[in-house]
Write an enzyme that holds these catalytic residues in place. Structure first.
Site, PDB file in Angstrom:
ATOM      1  N   ASP A  25       0.866  -1.166   0.000  1.00  0.00           N
ATOM      2  CA  ASP A  25       0.000   0.000   0.000  1.00  0.00           C
ATOM      3  C   ASP A  25       0.912   1.228   0.000  1.00  0.00           C
ATOM      4  OD1 ASP A  25      -2.372   1.645   0.495  1.00  0.00           O
ATOM      5  OD2 ASP A  25      -1.621   1.785   2.547  1.00  0.00           O
ATOM      6  N   ASP A  52      -0.060   5.105   0.859  1.00  0.00           N
ATOM      7  CA  ASP A  52      -0.259   6.076   1.939  1.00  0.00           C
ATOM      8  C   ASP A  52      -0.446   5.387   3.285  1.00  0.00           C
ATOM      9  OD1 ASP A  52      -0.233   8.000  -0.088  1.00  0.00           O
ATOM     10  OD2 ASP A  52      -2.401   7.872  -0.352  1.00  0.00           O
ATOM     11  N   CYS A 103     -16.110  -1.021  -9.096  1.00  0.00           N
ATOM     12  CA  CYS A 103     -15.066  -1.691  -9.868  1.00  0.00           C
ATOM     13  C   CYS A 103     -14.565  -2.946  -9.146  1.00  0.00           C
ATOM     14  CB  CYS A 103     -13.904  -0.732 -10.093  1.00  0.00           C
ATOM     15  SG  CYS A 103     -13.109  -0.234  -8.541  1.00  0.00           S
ATOM     16  N   CYS A 156     -11.236  -3.290  -8.831  1.00  0.00           N
ATOM     17  CA  CYS A 156      -9.854  -2.978  -8.456  1.00  0.00           C
ATOM     18  C   CYS A 156      -9.727  -2.264  -7.117  1.00  0.00           C
ATOM     19  CB  CYS A 156      -9.158  -2.170  -9.550  1.00  0.00           C
ATOM     20  SG  CYS A 156     -10.010  -0.673 -10.072  1.00  0.00           S
TER      21      CYS A 156
END
Length: 217
Positions: free
Chosen positions: A29, A31, A125, A127
Site C-alpha cells: 500500500d 499512503d 469496480c 480494483c
C-alpha cells in the site's frame, strides 16, 4: 513509455506489456505504509517516506521479489486531484525511494469510488481494495505468483485484498494501522502478521522465506 520501473498504471487501463516470470511479489500500500498518511495527498510536497521504507523496499528488490504498489486513490473520483496530478507525486515518491537504492517495479492505483464522482470514476469496480483486481492485474501482466506473495498495508482492506487474491496479508501499525487492528478484531479478520512498520513487515517476509519464526506484535 519507459521501462517497467518507470511505469504507473491506473487499474482501469486495458493494455499493458505482459510478463510471465512466475515471481513472488510484495505488494505495498502507499499512503500510511510507505509514505506518511496525510488523508489525501494531492501535491508532491506532501510526499514524505516513513522511516525505514526505502530500506525495506530495497531489501525486497535484493531478495528476488517484485516490489509493487497497489493504492486506492478515490480522491480522483472525488475531484480532489487528477490522474495527471499523480505523475509528479509518483516521481517524487520514486526519487525518495531511489535515495535509499530502492526501486518500485510498478505502481497500480484505483481511481474509482462506488458512490462519489462521475463516470468513469464513480464505479463499482473490481480494483478498489479489498477487491483483488489490482493483484490479479499484476498476476496477468507481470507473471506474479500470488500464492507466494504478500500484501503490506495499514488498513483491513489491504489484508483482505491479499487474502481475496490468495496472497498473505500483513498489517502495519503506521497510518491507520492502530484503528485497523480493532476493526480486524471486530470483523474476525486475522492478518498473517502485524508489524510496527513496513521495515518489520519485510523482515517477517524474509525470515518466513528462510523458515525463521518471527514473533508477532
Amino acid at each position: 513509455m519507459g521501462g517497467i520501473s518507470e511505469e504507473v498504471y491506473p487499474a482501469l487501463q486495458d493494455a499493458y506489456p505482459q510478463m510471465t516470470t512466475g515471481r513472488p511479489a510484495v505488494f505495498f500500500d502507499r499512503d500510511g505504509t510507505l509514505n506518511e498518511e496525510v488523508e489525501f495527498l494531492t501535491v508532491p510536497e506532501q510526499m514524505r517516506l516513513i522511516p525505514g521504507a526505502g530500506r525495506a523496499v530495497r531489501a525486497v528488490n535484493e531478495n528476488g521479489f517484485l516490489a509493487l504498489v497497489i493504492s486506492n486513490q478515490s480522491g480522483i473520483a472525488g475531484g480532489l486531484f487528477t490522474e495527471a496530478d499523480l505523475i509528479p507525486i509518483h516521481a517524487k515518491f520514486r526519487q525518495e525511494l531511489g535515495a535509499s537504492g530502492a526501486r518500485i517495479d510498478r505502481i497500480y492505483y484505483c481511481p474509482h469510488h462506488p458512490t462519489t464522482g462521475i463516470p468513469p470514476y464513480r464505479a463499482d469496480c473490481d480494483c478498489r481494495k479489498p477487491r483483488p483486481g489490482m493483484l490479479r492485474r499484476a498476476e496477468e501482466e507481470m507473471g506474479v505468483d500470488l500464492s507466494r506473495s504478500y500484501v503490506i498495508g495499514d488498513r483491513i482492506g489491504d489484508v483482505l485484498a491479499g487474502r481475496n487474491a490468495g496472497a498473505k496479508g500483513i498489517l502495519v501499525l503506521t497510518g491507520y494501522g492502530t484503528s485497523s487492528v480493532a476493526e480486524c478484531r471486530e470483523q474476525g479478520v486475522v492478518p498473517d502478521y502485524i508489524a510496527p512498520s513496513v521495515a518489520e513487515a519485510v523482515n517477517f517476509i524474509l525470515n518466513e522465506r528462510k523458515g525463521v519464526p518471527t514473533e508477532n506484535v
